[in-house]
Design a protein around this motif. Structure first.
Motif, PDB file in Angstrom:
ATOM      1  N   ASP A 326     -49.584  57.893  50.872  1.00  0.00           N
ATOM      2  CA  ASP A 326     -50.092  56.663  51.471  1.00  0.00           C
ATOM      3  C   ASP A 326     -49.175  55.530  51.046  1.00  0.00           C
ATOM      4  O   ASP A 326     -49.060  55.216  49.859  1.00  0.00           O
ATOM      5  CB  ASP A 326     -51.527  56.411  51.003  1.00  0.00           C
ATOM      6  CG  ASP A 326     -52.153  55.196  51.686  1.00  0.00           C
ATOM      7  OD1 ASP A 326     -53.150  55.371  52.398  1.00  0.00           O
ATOM      8  OD2 ASP A 326     -51.651  54.070  51.482  1.00  0.00           O
ATOM      9  N   THR A 343     -53.142  57.012  54.627  1.00  0.00           N
ATOM     10  CA  THR A 343     -54.320  57.874  54.497  1.00  0.00           C
ATOM     11  C   THR A 343     -55.602  57.047  54.373  1.00  0.00           C
ATOM     12  O   THR A 343     -56.680  57.496  54.760  1.00  0.00           O
ATOM     13  CB  THR A 343     -54.193  58.792  53.264  1.00  0.00           C
ATOM     14  OG1 THR A 343     -53.992  57.996  52.096  1.00  0.00           O
ATOM     15  CG2 THR A 343     -53.007  59.735  53.421  1.00  0.00           C
ATOM     16  N   PRO A 354     -56.222  56.619  59.942  1.00  0.00           N
ATOM     17  CA  PRO A 354     -55.165  57.323  59.205  1.00  0.00           C
ATOM     18  C   PRO A 354     -54.099  57.850  60.155  1.00  0.00           C
ATOM     19  O   PRO A 354     -54.351  58.097  61.337  1.00  0.00           O
ATOM     20  CB  PRO A 354     -55.908  58.469  58.521  1.00  0.00           C
ATOM     21  CG  PRO A 354     -57.359  58.129  58.613  1.00  0.00           C
ATOM     22  CD  PRO A 354     -57.523  57.295  59.834  1.00  0.00           C
TER      23      PRO A 354
END
Length: 377
Positions: A326, A343, A354
């Motif tokens: 992420d 994410t 996401p």
């Protein structure tokens, strides 16, 4: 005198063939399997005589119907055989493992003809074939164990495997499916939408550490939420696209959600995007901390200076989906696209969902960060 003996010999043979027991006899084979040929008035109703088994029976079994593994890992496909009744002495059996690629139509009557050999083994001798050469072995952990161990799983190893055990005239087999844990992502050319014929699409996915997705893989990704309004090639030569939210610009608002298909298209003349499949990676994808933004050439050099290489699109998707990467910072990738993985959606990080978000293919002179890939040794 000799001429008188010949008719007598023929007559004797003829009488032997007419004896009742000559039509209901036991056929004995050297491998110990016995059959009774009940051909004297015992047919199955279709004019075909029936053969009844009345001896040793060979059984080949596996508790697995489907196996899921990760790219680069080792996997064992279970296959065991035994006899009924149990034997007191070991027998010389032969095992053959076959593979049918995932994109093959398994309902076709020509399925077996398209199978490829993986391994053949008898006693202590064995031979492996094709891309499996040097990567496969039999486990042999116990009597009757013919399980296949595949090392260093590759993306193209997915498909149906068949374990066949042969004992003389007898053979039995069992099949199972091997799937890789991974992620499907849509991919298009830097020239724009719909610029790949089938073979271009294959190469484009391969260049990004991926392979063309199968329908099953795309369907699983659709169930997981993938919604994409552009059609792309799949491994079987069909062109399809996944829709979660029906809308006018994506085939019609009143058409039910699903994976919609254009069917098979000409692999050379027709052009679409691609749906690629990638699995876990043997390494680490990371956003390079650098004091300044970089153009594409500088980005490639910056990764190399750290002993890494600029990441591929498939590697970034695998790191996002399977490793939870992420990062709310856009960075160059090897295909000269700029993307970033999210994410946990949040403000100021693009769409509130996401995914690996894409800036497209900016001019190589523009300045961004870079995602690098460090391979495990």
């Amino acid at each position: 005198m000799l001429s008188l003996q010949r008719p007598l010999l023929v007559t004797c043979l003829h009488l032997l063939l007419l004896l009742p027991w000559s039509h209901s006899r036991i056929l004995r084979h050297t491998n110990g399997f016995h059959y009774q040929d009940l051909s004297n008035g015992n047919s199955n109703g279709n004019g075909k005589d029936e053969i009844y088994f009345n001896g040793i029976r060979l059984h080949v079994e596996s508790p697995q119907h489907s196996v899921s593994a990760t790219k680069g890992s080792n996997v064992t496909l279970l296959c065991h055989y035994h006899y009924e009744p149990e034997l007191t002495t070991p027998r010389r059996t032969r095992v053959r493992w076959f593979w049918l690629p995932a994109y093959t139509n398994t309902t076709s009557p020509e399925t077996f003809a398209r199978e490829s050999k993986v391994m053949v083994a008898m006693g202590g001798r064995h031979r492996s074939y094709g891309s499996f050469k040097g990567r496969v072995r039999l486990r042999r952990s116990a009597p009757g164990d013919m399980s296949l161990v595949i090392n260093e799983l590759q993306l193209n190893d997915t498909g149906r495997y068949r374990c066949e055990v042969i004992d003389g005239l007898e053979d039995e087999s069992v099949t199972m499916k091997l799937e890789l844990t991974g992620v499907v992502f849509p991919y298009y050319s830097h020239e724009g939408r719909y610029h790949f014929n089938f073979f271009d699409a294959q190469q484009a996915c391969q260049d990004q550490d991926a392979t063309l997705a199968t329908f099953e893989q795309l369907f699983a990704e659709w169930e997981d939420g993938l919604d994409w309004c552009n059609a792309g090639w799949l491994a079987d030569g069909t062109v399809q696209y996944p829709i979660r939210d029906s809308r006018v610009v994506c085939g019609g608002k009143d058409v039910a959600p699903g994976v919609r298909s254009y069917g098979h298209r000409h692999k050379i003349l027709h052009q679409y995007d691609a749906f690629c499949f990638t699995a876990s990676i043997k390494g680490t994808v990371y956003y390079l901390k650098h004091p300044t933004k970089l153009n594409f050439t500088e980005a490639v050099q910056a990764c190399a200076s750290k002993g890494s290489q600029i990441a591929k699109v498939g590697q970034l998707y695998a790191a996002w989906k399977l490793m939870g990467l992420d990062c709310c910072k856009a960075g160059w990738l090897s295909d000269r696209s700029v993307r970033y993985p999210i994410t946990t959606p949040r403000a100021n990080c693009g769409p509130l969902e996401p995914g690996v978000h894409c800036f497209g293919f900016p001019a190589p002179s523009m300045k961004f960060g870079v995602y690098c890939y460090e391979q495990m040794i």
